[in-house]
Design a protein around this motif. Structure first.
Motif, PDB file in Angstrom:
ATOM      1  N   ALA A  39      38.940  40.645  39.571  1.00 30.72           N
ATOM      2  CA  ALA A  39      37.561  40.369  39.542  1.00 30.72           C
ATOM      3  C   ALA A  39      36.781  41.125  38.679  1.00 30.72           C
ATOM      4  CB  ALA A  39      36.862  40.817  41.160  1.00 30.72           C
ATOM      5  N   MET A  41      34.404  42.812  38.379  1.00 32.62           N
ATOM      6  CA  MET A  41      33.902  44.215  38.596  1.00 32.62           C
ATOM      7  C   MET A  41      34.909  45.399  38.711  1.00 32.62           C
ATOM      8  SD  MET A  41      35.113  44.648  41.890  1.00 32.62           S
ATOM      9  CE  MET A  41      34.429  46.210  42.549  1.00 32.62           C
ATOM     10  N   MET A  86      36.053  35.619  34.753  1.00 28.13           N
ATOM     11  CA  MET A  86      34.902  35.728  35.408  1.00 28.13           C
ATOM     12  C   MET A  86      33.681  36.331  34.710  1.00 28.13           C
ATOM     13  SD  MET A  86      34.517  37.627  39.077  1.00 28.13           S
ATOM     14  CE  MET A  86      35.615  36.494  40.073  1.00 28.13           C
ATOM     15  N   TRP A 160      31.338  40.203  50.374  1.00 24.45           N
ATOM     16  CA  TRP A 160      32.335  40.469  49.390  1.00 24.45           C
ATOM     17  C   TRP A 160      32.576  41.865  49.440  1.00 24.45           C
ATOM     18  CZ3 TRP A 160      34.354  42.845  45.146  1.00 24.45           C
ATOM     19  CH2 TRP A 160      35.445  41.958  44.170  1.00 24.45           C
ATOM     20  N   ASN A 200      28.643  33.699  42.379  1.00 25.23           N
ATOM     21  CA  ASN A 200      28.418  34.870  43.354  1.00 25.23           C
ATOM     22  C   ASN A 200      27.579  35.896  43.064  1.00 25.23           C
ATOM     23  OD1 ASN A 200      28.979  36.111  45.968  1.00 25.23           O
ATOM     24  ND2 ASN A 200      31.026  36.435  45.844  1.00 25.23           N
ATOM     25  N   ASP A 229      26.577  43.074  41.572  1.00 28.16           N
ATOM     26  CA  ASP A 229      27.727  42.819  40.961  1.00 28.16           C
ATOM     27  C   ASP A 229      28.006  41.250  41.164  1.00 28.16           C
ATOM     28  OD1 ASP A 229      30.595  41.757  40.361  1.00 28.16           O
ATOM     29  OD2 ASP A 229      31.242  42.400  42.656  1.00 28.16           O
ATOM     30  N   THR A 230      27.669  40.429  39.850  1.00 26.69           N
ATOM     31  CA  THR A 230      27.883  38.943  39.999  1.00 26.69           C
ATOM     32  C   THR A 230      29.182  38.623  39.336  1.00 26.69           C
ATOM     33  OG1 THR A 230      26.891  37.877  38.357  1.00 26.69           O
ATOM     34  CG2 THR A 230      25.386  39.146  39.655  1.00 26.69           C
ATOM     35  N   GLY A 231      29.412  37.251  39.906  1.00 27.82           N
ATOM     36  CA  GLY A 231      30.716  36.763  39.362  1.00 27.82           C
ATOM     37  C   GLY A 231      30.474  35.236  39.291  1.00 27.82           C
TER      38      GLY A 231
HETATM   39  N1  SER Z   1      33.185  40.434  42.820  1.00 30.57           N
HETATM   40  C1  SER Z   1      32.511  39.238  43.254  1.00 30.57           C
HETATM   41  C2  SER Z   1      33.735  38.147  43.017  1.00 30.57           C
HETATM   42  O1  SER Z   1      34.647  38.453  42.665  1.00 30.57           O
HETATM   43  C3  SER Z   1      31.482  38.832  42.313  1.00 30.57           C
HETATM   44  O2  SER Z   1      31.582  39.386  40.938  1.00 30.57           O
HETATM   45  O3  SER Z   1      33.348  36.879  43.572  1.00 30.57           O
END
Ligand code: SER
Length: 904
Positions: A39, A41, A86, A160, A200, A229-231
């Motif tokens: 991910a 983050m 991501m 999440w 997300n 934290d966005t993805g």
């Molecule tokens: N950590 C979240 C995800 O992996 C948003 O970055 O969806």
């Protein structure tokens, strides 16, 4: 819009909004809980948890990720890719829900002409965690979304976390309605193909402790700050903006499908099964490419195994598409060209990447060739077994099945993947005990995992180490580059895996010091040993590890006195051991460099171990190192030892290190300062280890040999300094003894030994012939020794040791030929060949008419011998393991003959 352009817009937008652009971390990020970064983050985790101070309050990245848990789903749905990127924006205690929603809405809906993604507002939906009224209000106010396009969902969808202890929180997701051709109306709750999630936004505010499943976990408490934290899945937004159906059809992936389709002649879109295979090929080739680029090497465990599996699945999918020729040389360059605009290092490292990938395909092709034969035999056995069970009415009469242990053996010994075993067995109408196989796999894995964990983290839980690290509040200072003795304070103690304030005489203890001269095992260098002392207290250090981040933990025994947290102690490294390890480490660098000079820059390091007086060095190469090259490498390094080059270390930026020609390793954090160790001006390498001061201190090195340790990876082992000298001296003494015994000069030894061996072989052959003649000479005598067993002429004979199975067979048939044909006759013989008993039985026509069959008699006898066998009715052969029971086996045969004839 091209994927590379989407990435540029993303980074520019957030940079314009005060975010620091952080380059992607390598896939092999150093986190004990993760195989790969999964991910965006992950590299920021210490900032969320408050373990490290973030150098910025806002950051943005496009992070490479690999997830292989649902690898079997790849290609079947449009949502699973094993490699993906991501896009992320992050706030560390800066903006929270409101800021995140404002930024997201702005970028998604801003027109493409003005640098946004230009999505149609009327087609956007969002979901929020069920009790998150605040977010609902924000979506209404900022985006003007109507109630019906804001959906409340529960833990499974809108919470999440990392799947392991770490930061987490409720989230809000943005969906695009792709239109009625994709599915029914009704929003994400109804159809997630039509309503596709692409972004997300996670409101990170809790620290999660025990994570049992996606929806079952404990919240340990609030994080030090509220974070964002966005993805956004780059492949997903690319599929939207490129107007294609799924992520396999975007510009970075589709070219591989097109090439695979060309090679196989199967058109994409014509059949579901072929489409799935083509997507598997495209996905896996790309993932393999990116993993190798980041330093993963195919292997049999951990990350290496994931890579191996991925590449093999790609090759296998190509075979199922009808392509038998090597595929990767055709496909990998296509994937490279598609990815290189964003990842220029793919071009730079192409030699290494392609060499490793192609070698892996070649070795898989060999596996397929060898394994197929073994599998065919196993299937034939399973069939025969089934027939036997049918005649005896066994438990699964008539249903041939390959045992779990056979499937496991195929996998374990021959590298034959289970899906292949399943498929090829099914083609021949044989099922496989898959459960049994999985059980054995699980047992093996559990064992490997336990071994690895026990080594790294001892018996304590990772969270205990986190507490120790927190208590210290900063990283441990490593003084060992310049010192072998340092004053330090005891910052924490673990006794039996639990935190303690004292450790008493006799205790096994793990010790954290605020500073330490002890080197923790890492980078291929073994740990230091030594003592920690203060007045009246002596602690013996046996091992030093880094179980978590940079935390250095000494594993030790209290020999006398009592150690208390807060004590001021002396850390004393065992200097002899340290010096011997350091010499080995310097030698490894030199051998690495010399091998590269000989083979070229593709011979990169794949692993190493530096121990006192010896080392091993693994490197990538597609073929064995010829003995002459090995000798050259050894000579080159020894010459440079005598030149007494200075060894020095320098800390510099990564860019400077590459500029200086340092041999780069993998897994370093981008932008970090790196330590470069140079031997003269000659070997330069990124390295955190300890070294000799001058090459002359190494004295001499001796390479013991070179071997393969997996496809495309070779290993040299070597000795350094006095260990090398001792070894050479022993060899010298050995040659002296041999010349003495054989009475020749040293250089004549090979010829002399060769001729002795040849004469020995001739003599052995002669003995065997003579023995065979003796055995046959006994045939006449044996025929006349026939006894009557219920009307059958019965001969039994133990030929003893040294008679081969073939010899015994000849003898038995010869004796049968000498017995009168008008009455039933059975001849049974045993022998012991190479320590193992064999049994041969022959019957004549008349005996078979009486119901006496050789195959059955051999089976009975072999059972007594602890083995098996069988054959036809007229002559059969078997064997076993217990040579002491041959008499008993012969008696058993006689007994069964009686039973058959008398009908009992
Ligand atoms: N950590 C979240 C995800 O992996 C948003 O970055 O969806």
């Amino acid at each position: 819009m091209e994927t590379a352009e989407i990435r540029r817009r993303w980074l520019r937008f957030f940079q314009d909004n005060g975010h620091t652009v952080v380059p992607s971390a390598p896939l092999l990020y150093d986190d004990p809980n993760l195989l790969f970064v999964n991910a965006g983050m992950v590299p920021f985790k210490p900032y969320f948890l408050g373990q490290e101070r973030p150098p910025y309050q806002r950051a943005t990245s496009v992070q490479k990720c690999v997830r292989t848990l649902d690898i079997d789903e790849v290609g079947k749905t449009s949502r699973h890719g094993s490699f993906f990127q991501m896009n992320g924006n992050f706030s560390f205690g800066d903006y929270f829900k409101e800021g995140a929603i404002e930024l997201a809405w702005e970028l998604v809906t801003r027109s493409q002409a003005e640098g946004g993604f230009g999505l149609d507002e009327a087609k956007l939906w969002v979901t929020v965690f069920h009790d998150d009224d605040e977010s609902i209000e924000l979506w209404k106010r900022i985006a003007g979304l109507p109630d019906e396009r804001i959906v409340r969902r529960g833990l499974a969808d809108n919470y999440w976390h990392m799947g392991v202890p770490g930061p987490g929180g409720p989230c809000s997701e943005i969906y695009l309605d792709r239109g009625p051709e994709y599915g029914p109306d009704g929003g994400p709750e109804v159809d997630e193909d039509r309503f596709m999630e692409f972004w997300n936004l996670v409101f990170m505010q809790y620290e999660l402790a025990d994570v049992r499943s996606k929806v079952d976990f404990d919240i340990a408490g609030d994080l030090p700050a509220k974070n964002i934290d966005t993805g956004m899945g780059l492949e997903r937004i690319a599929s939207i903006l490129q107007g294609v159906d799924n992520l396999y059809e975007i510009d970075e992936v589709y070219p591989v499908i097109a090439r695979a389709s060309e090679l196989s002649g199967r058109r994409y879109g014509a059949s579901h099964d072929d489409d799935v295979r083509l997507r598997v090929v495209a996905d896996h080739v790309r993932t393999g490419l990116m993993l190798i680029s980041d330093g993963v090497v195919p292997g049999n465990e951990g990350r290496g195994y994931v890579l191996r599996r991925i590449l093999r699945r790609a090759v296998r999918a190509m075979r199922l598409l009808g392509v038998d020729a090597p595929s990767l040389p055709e496909l990998l360059p296509v994937s490279r060209d598609a990815m290189a605009p964003s990842y220029p290092e793919l071009q730079r490292s192409w030699g290494r990447i392609s060499q490793l990938a192609y070698a892996e395909e070649e070795s898989f092709r060999q596996t397929l060739r060898a394994g197929t034969q073994i599998l065919d035999l196993a299937i034939a056995d399973a069939r025969e077994e089934a027939v036997r069970e049918e005649t005896t009415g066994g438990p699964v009469a008539g249903a041939p099945q390959l045992s779990g242990s056979k499937a496991f053996q195929l996998h374990d010994t021959y590298g034959f993947p289970i899906d292949l075993t399943l498929e090829m067995a099914a083609e021949q109408g044989v099922s496989v005990d898959e459960q049994g196989f999985r059980r054995l796999m699980a047992e093996q894995k559990a064992k490997a995992k336990a071994d690895a964990k026990a080594k790294k983290t001892g018996h304590a839980d990772v969270s205990i180490y986190r507490e120790l690290a927190d208590a210290l509040g900063r990283s441990v200072e490593f003084t060992g580059y310049d010192q072998v003795a340092s004053e330090a304070r005891v910052a924490g103690l673990l006794v039996d895996g639990s935190s303690a304030s004292h450790a008493r005489e006799g205790d096994s203890v793990e010790i954290v010091l605020d500073r330490t001269p002890f080197y923790a095992e890492g980078g291929g260098q073994l740990a230091d040993a030594g003592r920690i002392v203060l007045d009246g207290v002596v602690v013996e250090v046996d091992d030093v590890q880094k179980p978590l981040g940079d935390l250095i933990v000494h594993r030790a025994r209290v020999v006398s006195g009592e150690l208390t947290v807060g004590d001021h102690v002396q850390g004393l490294v065992d200097v002899q051991r340290r010096k011997a390890i350091s010499r080995a480490h310097t030698a490894t660098h030199m051998v690495h460099k010399a091998i590269r000079e000989a083979l070229g820059d593709t011979a990169t390091q794949a692993g190493s171990e530096n121990a006192p007086g010896r080392f091993r060095f693994d490197f990538n190469a597609s073929a064995a190192l010829p003995p002459s090259v090995l000798r050259d490498v050894e000579a080159r390094v020894n010459a440079l030892l005598a030149d007494d080059l200075e060894v020095h270390a320098e800390v510099m930026s990564q860019a400077q290190a590459i500029e200086a020609g340092a041999m780069a390793l993998f897994g370093e954090k981008y932008g970090d300062e790196v330590r470069v160790v140079s031997v003269g001006d000659w070997a330069r390498e990124l390295c955190g280890g300890t070294h000799a001061q001058r090459s002359g201190q190494l004295g001499v090195i001796s390479l013991l040999g070179e071997a393969s340790i997996g496809s495309g990876v070779r290993r040299v082992e070597a000795l350094v300094g006095s260990d090398a000298y001792d070894y050479l001296a022993r060899e010298h003494a050995l040659v002296g003894q041999l010349t003495e015994v054989l009475k020749v000069r040293p250089e004549e030894l090979p010829d002399r030994v060769g001729s002795i061996l040849a004469r020995l072989r001739d003599a052995e052959k002669e003995i065997a012939t003579v023995r065979q003649q003796q055995v046959l000479a006994a045939a006449a005598g044996l025929a006349s020794s026939a006894r009557d067993v219920y009307g059958v002429s019965f001969v039994s004979h133990d030929a003893g040791e040294g008679v081969s199975a073939d010899g015994l067979r000849t003898l038995v048939l010869d004796v049968r030929g000498r017995l009168p044909g008008d009455r039933p006759a059975v001849v049974a013989g045993t022998a012991v060949a190479k320590g193992r008993p064999v049994v041969v039985v022959a019957t004549n026509d008349e005996a078979r008419r009486w119901g006496v069959k050789a195959g059955e008699l051999v089976r009975e006898a072999a059972q007594v011998l602890g083995g098996g066998g069988g054959g036809k009715d007229d002559v059969a052969q078997g064997g076993g393991s217990d040579a002491s029971r041959v008499r008993e086996a012969l008696a058993r045969i006689e007994h069964v003959v009686g039973e058959r004839v008398t009908g009992r």
